[in-house]
Design a protein around this motif. Structure first.
Motif, mmCIF file in Angstrom:
data_model
loop_
_atom_site.group_PDB
_atom_site.id
_atom_site.type_symbol
_atom_site.label_atom_id
_atom_site.label_comp_id
_atom_site.label_asym_id
_atom_site.label_seq_id
_atom_site.Cartn_x
_atom_site.Cartn_y
_atom_site.Cartn_z
ATOM 1 N N GLN A 1 14.415 9.250 -10.778
ATOM 2 C CA GLN A 1 13.514 8.986 -11.893
ATOM 3 C C GLN A 1 12.518 7.879 -11.548
ATOM 4 O OE1 GLN A 1 13.717 11.091 -14.570
ATOM 5 N NE2 GLN A 1 15.256 12.028 -13.248
ATOM 6 N N VAL A 2 13.015 6.805 -10.926
ATOM 7 C CA VAL A 2 12.128 5.712 -10.529
ATOM 8 C C VAL A 2 11.214 6.157 -9.397
ATOM 9 C CG1 VAL A 2 12.043 3.327 -9.696
ATOM 10 C CG2 VAL A 2 13.880 4.036 -11.220
ATOM 11 N N GLU A 3 11.735 7.032 -8.536
ATOM 12 C CA GLU A 3 11.015 7.426 -7.326
ATOM 13 C C GLU A 3 9.822 8.319 -7.635
ATOM 14 O OE1 GLU A 3 12.854 10.098 -4.188
ATOM 15 O OE2 GLU A 3 13.102 8.122 -3.273
ATOM 16 N N ARG A 4 9.891 9.043 -8.721
ATOM 17 C CA ARG A 4 8.767 9.912 -9.066
ATOM 18 C C ARG A 4 7.497 9.093 -9.292
ATOM 19 N NH1 ARG A 4 11.789 13.975 -13.403
ATOM 20 N NH2 ARG A 4 13.167 14.973 -11.880
ATOM 21 N N ASP A 5 6.399 9.781 -9.294
ATOM 22 C CA ASP A 5 5.108 9.090 -9.372
ATOM 23 C C ASP A 5 4.895 8.541 -10.780
ATOM 24 O OD1 ASP A 5 2.711 8.117 -8.468
ATOM 25 O OD2 ASP A 5 1.621 9.967 -8.916
ATOM 26 N N ARG A 6 5.700 7.536 -11.113
ATOM 27 C CA ARG A 6 5.629 6.918 -12.431
ATOM 28 C C ARG A 6 5.376 5.421 -12.297
ATOM 29 N NH1 ARG A 6 10.907 9.786 -15.285
ATOM 30 N NH2 ARG A 6 10.055 11.889 -15.409
ATOM 31 N N GLY B 1 0.764 -1.239 0.000
ATOM 32 C CA GLY B 1 0.000 0.000 0.000
ATOM 33 C C GLY B 1 0.794 1.287 0.000
ATOM 34 N N PHE B 2 2.117 1.234 -0.114
ATOM 35 C CA PHE B 2 2.925 2.456 -0.083
ATOM 36 C C PHE B 2 2.931 3.131 -1.454
ATOM 37 C CE2 PHE B 2 4.561 -0.186 3.328
ATOM 38 C CZ PHE B 2 4.644 0.713 4.382
ATOM 39 N N ASP B 3 2.941 4.467 -1.439
ATOM 40 C CA ASP B 3 2.999 5.172 -2.716
ATOM 41 C C ASP B 3 4.393 5.011 -3.309
ATOM 42 O OD1 ASP B 3 4.751 7.066 -1.582
ATOM 43 O OD2 ASP B 3 3.123 8.441 -1.088
ATOM 44 N N ARG B 4 4.594 5.468 -4.542
ATOM 45 C CA ARG B 4 5.818 5.152 -5.267
ATOM 46 C C ARG B 4 7.062 5.726 -4.599
ATOM 47 N NH1 ARG B 4 2.406 5.878 -10.248
ATOM 48 N NH2 ARG B 4 1.972 3.750 -10.944
ATOM 49 N N GLU B 5 7.002 6.964 -4.152
ATOM 50 C CA GLU B 5 8.185 7.564 -3.528
ATOM 51 C C GLU B 5 8.571 6.821 -2.259
ATOM 52 O OE1 GLU B 5 9.801 11.869 -1.804
ATOM 53 O OE2 GLU B 5 7.849 11.740 -2.814
ATOM 54 N N ASP B 6 7.593 6.528 -1.414
ATOM 55 C CA ASP B 6 7.890 5.851 -0.158
ATOM 56 C C ASP B 6 8.263 4.395 -0.382
ATOM 57 O OD1 ASP B 6 7.156 7.726 2.319
ATOM 58 O OD2 ASP B 6 5.784 8.168 0.683
ATOM 59 N N ALA B 7 7.682 3.769 -1.403
ATOM 60 C CA ALA B 7 8.070 2.398 -1.736
ATOM 61 C C ALA B 7 9.530 2.345 -2.150
ATOM 62 C CB ALA B 7 7.185 1.857 -2.856
ATOM 63 N N ASN B 8 9.981 3.331 -2.930
ATOM 64 C CA ASN B 8 11.382 3.375 -3.336
ATOM 65 C C ASN B 8 12.307 3.609 -2.156
ATOM 66 O OD1 ASN B 8 12.175 3.445 -6.437
ATOM 67 N ND2 ASN B 8 10.073 4.182 -6.254
ATOM 68 N N ALA B 9 11.920 4.507 -1.255
ATOM 69 C CA ALA B 9 12.746 4.760 -0.073
ATOM 70 C C ALA B 9 12.870 3.505 0.784
ATOM 71 C CB ALA B 9 12.148 5.905 0.741
ATOM 72 N N LEU B 10 11.757 2.809 1.004
ATOM 73 C CA LEU B 10 11.807 1.570 1.776
ATOM 74 C C LEU B 10 12.669 0.526 1.077
ATOM 75 C CD1 LEU B 10 8.094 1.249 2.952
ATOM 76 C CD2 LEU B 10 10.101 1.528 4.428
ATOM 77 N N SER B 11 12.545 0.430 -0.233
ATOM 78 C CA SER B 11 13.346 -0.517 -0.993
ATOM 79 C C SER B 11 14.835 -0.269 -0.788
ATOM 80 C CB SER B 11 12.993 -0.427 -2.481
ATOM 81 O OG SER B 11 13.815 -1.256 -3.258
ATOM 82 N N ARG B 12 15.259 0.988 -0.853
ATOM 83 C CA ARG B 12 16.666 1.328 -0.638
ATOM 84 C C ARG B 12 17.096 1.023 0.784
ATOM 85 N NH1 ARG B 12 15.183 5.940 -3.262
ATOM 86 N NH2 ARG B 12 15.343 7.241 -1.408
ATOM 87 N N HIS B 13 16.281 1.401 1.743
ATOM 88 C CA HIS B 13 16.675 1.283 3.149
ATOM 89 C C HIS B 13 16.843 -0.172 3.583
ATOM 90 C CE1 HIS B 13 14.953 5.550 4.125
ATOM 91 N NE2 HIS B 13 16.015 5.574 3.341
ATOM 92 N N VAL B 14 16.023 -1.066 3.024
ATOM 93 C CA VAL B 14 16.159 -2.466 3.418
ATOM 94 C C VAL B 14 17.180 -3.202 2.558
ATOM 95 C CG1 VAL B 14 13.806 -2.523 4.307
ATOM 96 C CG2 VAL B 14 14.245 -3.313 1.971
#
Length: 280
Positions: A240-245, A178-191
């Protein structure tokens, strides 16, 4: 036929490819195996253990560059490290660590061929497309809890299968949660960063004990330097990936690459193919 040497030019190109491929959800390890195979490079005939060691060196260059490029983000995360974040990181770390420790060799032996990598690319693409289309409900990264950590950890464990992509799997898991794209990318990097650094460190110790043969040290150095530079120079791709795309273009690219591999396998059926095992 005796094993081929690791050529300097091929090592440099693979290092340059590794950085951007690691930052995008397209499977860096899959590309390091498929590109030489598709182009008929001598790298496909390099002795398997030496190839594994070289791929460790590529990951070391990428990990070092990510620590440099994301130092501000890493520092901010460390300053805000609390019990919730510790649980999130621990649960995202344990499944891939256990799976990698227990299944590394079987995965290398059985799932490192072009055909299985193509399968991983397709399966990962389907997961990414479905999660991106139907999963998000606008959650923010501050809402992440132990269930999200476990989902991200299981995704990273699945990414041990060549072609799946750690970045793609964690993005799909975060979007499905359920995470939006920006937060999903941040979580992906952090883990992902602890796993990348930890796995590279462990394998680097093994490599140091075994040593690098003298004739290929220049190639190892060139590949590592190219991986570091290409990762550092490609960090803009994160934004680029993090933006709402949509993740659909990446999923489509993965399917196209898998189709190219299948076409080549069909064309070469019956021939003796060079299909090196992949270090996931």
């Amino acid at each position: 036929m005796p094993p081929a040497d690791l050529r300097l030019g091929e090592a440099f190109v693979l290092g340059a490819l590794h950085g951007p491929a690691e930052l995008l959800p397209i499977s860096s390890s899959g590309h390091v195996t498929l590109v030489p195979w598709l182009l008929g490079w001598e790298y496909a005939d390099v002795e398997p253990e030496l190839r594994k060691a070289f791929e460790v060196a590529l990951h070391a260059g990428t990990a070092a560059a990510l620590l440099v490029a994301l130092r501000g983000e890493v520092g901010a995360a460390a300053r805000g490290f609390d019990r919730r974040r510790a649980t999130l990181v621990a649960l995202s770390f344990l499944p891939p660590a256990v799976a990698g420790y227990t299944l590394e060799r079987p995965i290398e032996r059985r799932l490192g061929t072009p055909a299985t990598i193509a399968g991983g690319l397709v399966v990962g693409s389907i997961a990414m497309a479905l999660a991106d289309r139907f999963g998000a409900t606008g959650r923010a990264r501050a809402d992440a809890d132990w269930r999200d950590g476990l989902a991200l950890g299981l995704a990273q464990a699945c990414a041990l299968v060549p072609g799946v992509s750690r970045n793609g799997a964690t993005l799909a898991a975060a979007r499905a949660r359920g995470f939006d794209r920006e937060d999903a990318n941040a979580l992906s990097r952090h883990v992902a960063l602890p796993i990348i650094v930890g796995a590279t460190g462990l394998k680097g110790v093994r490599l140091a004990r075994r040593g690098v043969p003298g004739p290929v040290r220049r190639a190892f150095a060139a590949g590592t330097a190219a991986s570091f530079a290409s990762t550092l120079g490609s960090t803009w791709l994160i934004r680029q990936v993090e933006r709402d795309r949509s993740l659909a273009p990446y999923a489509a690219y993965r399917v196209a690459l898998a189709a190219l591999v299948i076409r080549r396998l069909w064309k070469d059926r019956g021939k003796t193919l060079r299909v090196p095992p992949l270090d996931a």
